[in-house]
Design a protein around this motif. Structure first.
Motif, PDB file in Angstrom:
ATOM      1  N   GLN A  49       0.829  -1.203   0.000  1.00  0.00           N
ATOM      2  CA  GLN A  49       0.000   0.000   0.000  1.00  0.00           C
ATOM      3  C   GLN A  49       0.864   1.254   0.000  1.00  0.00           C
ATOM      4  O   GLN A  49       0.533   2.259  -0.648  1.00  0.00           O
ATOM      5  N   ASN A  52       2.027   2.032  -3.450  1.00  0.00           N
ATOM      6  CA  ASN A  52       0.973   2.074  -4.461  1.00  0.00           C
ATOM      7  C   ASN A  52       1.265   3.153  -5.503  1.00  0.00           C
ATOM      8  O   ASN A  52       1.618   4.287  -5.161  1.00  0.00           O
ATOM      9  N   LYS A  78      -3.449 -10.832  -9.446  1.00  0.00           N
ATOM     10  CA  LYS A  78      -4.755 -10.196  -9.238  1.00  0.00           C
ATOM     11  C   LYS A  78      -4.667  -8.701  -8.961  1.00  0.00           C
ATOM     12  O   LYS A  78      -5.666  -7.981  -9.115  1.00  0.00           O
ATOM     13  N   GLY A  79      -3.502  -8.249  -8.500  1.00  0.00           N
ATOM     14  CA  GLY A  79      -3.380  -6.837  -8.155  1.00  0.00           C
ATOM     15  C   GLY A  79      -4.112  -6.481  -6.878  1.00  0.00           C
ATOM     16  O   GLY A  79      -4.528  -5.319  -6.694  1.00  0.00           O
ATOM     17  N   VAL A  80      -4.272  -7.460  -5.982  1.00  0.00           N
ATOM     18  CA  VAL A  80      -4.962  -7.203  -4.713  1.00  0.00           C
ATOM     19  C   VAL A  80      -4.161  -7.823  -3.566  1.00  0.00           C
ATOM     20  O   VAL A  80      -3.451  -8.813  -3.757  1.00  0.00           O
ATOM     21  N   ARG A  82      -4.482  -8.684   0.866  1.00  0.00           N
ATOM     22  CA  ARG A  82      -5.367  -8.766   2.020  1.00  0.00           C
ATOM     23  C   ARG A  82      -4.507  -8.672   3.272  1.00  0.00           C
ATOM     24  O   ARG A  82      -3.552  -9.435   3.437  1.00  0.00           O
ATOM     25  N   ASP A  89     -10.317  -7.496   0.284  1.00  0.00           N
ATOM     26  CA  ASP A  89      -9.208  -7.294  -0.636  1.00  0.00           C
ATOM     27  C   ASP A  89      -8.987  -5.806  -0.862  1.00  0.00           C
ATOM     28  O   ASP A  89      -9.934  -5.001  -0.874  1.00  0.00           O
ATOM     29  N   ILE A  90      -7.726  -5.436  -1.046  1.00  0.00           N
ATOM     30  CA  ILE A  90      -7.358  -4.044  -1.299  1.00  0.00           C
ATOM     31  C   ILE A  90      -6.607  -3.998  -2.622  1.00  0.00           C
ATOM     32  O   ILE A  90      -5.611  -4.709  -2.812  1.00  0.00           O
ATOM     33  N   ASN A  91      -7.088  -3.180  -3.545  1.00  0.00           N
ATOM     34  CA  ASN A  91      -6.432  -3.058  -4.842  1.00  0.00           C
ATOM     35  C   ASN A  91      -5.119  -2.280  -4.715  1.00  0.00           C
ATOM     36  O   ASN A  91      -5.064  -1.247  -4.036  1.00  0.00           O
ATOM     37  N   VAL A  92      -4.088  -2.775  -5.384  1.00  0.00           N
ATOM     38  CA  VAL A  92      -2.803  -2.079  -5.404  1.00  0.00           C
ATOM     39  C   VAL A  92      -2.238  -2.094  -6.828  1.00  0.00           C
ATOM     40  O   VAL A  92      -2.473  -3.029  -7.589  1.00  0.00           O
ATOM     41  N   ASN A  93      -1.526  -1.041  -7.155  1.00  0.00           N
ATOM     42  CA  ASN A  93      -0.881  -0.933  -8.463  1.00  0.00           C
ATOM     43  C   ASN A  93       0.600  -0.667  -8.216  1.00  0.00           C
ATOM     44  O   ASN A  93       1.017   0.474  -8.032  1.00  0.00           O
TER      45      ASN A  93
END
Length: 277
Positions: A49, A52, A78-80, A82, A89-93
């Motif tokens: 995070q 990110n 998946k780009g997620v 936990r 789930d938390i999206n991350v790039n």
């Protein structure tokens, strides 16, 4: 890579995976929720995070466990993430850069590294040769480390002597850049003058290189010629150590002043060059 990429406006976060237990590594990378384990007194975001839209550097990736590798693979696919103890789930790039000093193909064969994770990480492979095979980098790296540790140890203006540079470029550096960095810090801390001398180096480095050099420079030489080689080397050492100060050289070597001048002339040693340093 980071500074020249489109992600340079994002954060760069680095983590050395070596020696960390799986539970701690998971918490550091994914974060955790309050109460998820003993000592988790509050929610904490992880490095994914934090990085990110930026870059996450995972050093010593081969030291991770197969179980953790499964969790890392899921993030990459998946780009997620936990968080530990979390339900959502938390999206991350995040762009991942991973490094290891091990041969991952052998690690895969032995079952220590997952093949699917290897191919997911190995989009672009950069093979960095060991330091001993890129000798041209040693001087640049060593001088950079000298400047860093001169500040740390309050020794502003300290520099590497030519004999030390010669030793550094002759050494094998099995520990690569980390070993060089540690050797330079040791030398800066031990130096008594404004120039780092061979005796300031860690003894194992100094002795190994000097032994190799001594064996080579006396190869197939008769005694008289070997004696000349030693005399020249010793006079150069004295001039380097004392910046061309003849009085100090006489005091330490017990060689008469006139004899030192004779040897300088005999070996065509320019005293002025040492006094400029």
């Amino acid at each position: 890579i980071y500074k020249n990429s489109k992600r340079k406006t994002g954060k760069f976060v680095a983590l050395n995976c070596g020696g960390l237990p799986e539970s701690l590594l998971e918490s550091m990378l994914f974060g955790h929720k309050k109460g998820s384990f003993t000592g988790a007194i509050k929610d904490k975001i992880g490095y994914f995070q934090e990085a990110n839209n930026g870059t996450l550097f995972l050093d010593e990736i081969a030291e991770t466990t197969p179980m953790f590798q499964i969790k890392l693979l899921r993030v990459l696919e998946k780009g997620v993430i936990r968080q530990v103890g979390g339900d959502n789930d938390i999206n991350v790039n995040v762009r991942i850069i991973a490094a290891t000093n091990k041969d991952l193909s052998k690690e895969i064969e032995s079952g220590n590294f997952r093949e699917d994770l290897y191919y997911r990480l190995n989009v672009i492979n950069i093979n960095v040769p060991p330091l001993r095979k890129r000798v041209e980098d040693i001087k640049l790296l060593a001088n950079t480390f000298v400047n860093e540790f001169a500040l740390k140890h309050n020794k502003k203006g300290i520099t590497l002597s030519q004999p030390v540079l010669s030793i550094l470029t002759s050494y094998e550096w099995k520990g690569n850049v980390r070993e060089l960095r540690n050797a330079v810090e040791h030398s800066v801390a031990m130096a008594a003058f404004n120039k780092i001398l061979p005796e300031d180096l860690p003894s194992n480095i100094y002795m190994q290189v000097e032994k190799q050099k001594s064996n080579r420079k006396y190869d197939n030489l008769p005694y008289a010629k070997a004696k000349e080689v030693f005399e020249r080397s010793y006079i150069e050492y004295l001039m380097e150590k004392f910046n061309g100060d003849i009085a100090k050289a006489v005091s330490v070597s017990k060689i008469k002043r006139q004899n030192i001048y004779e040897k300088l002339k005999k070996f065509n040693i320019n005293l002025g060059e040492y006094r400029k340093k």
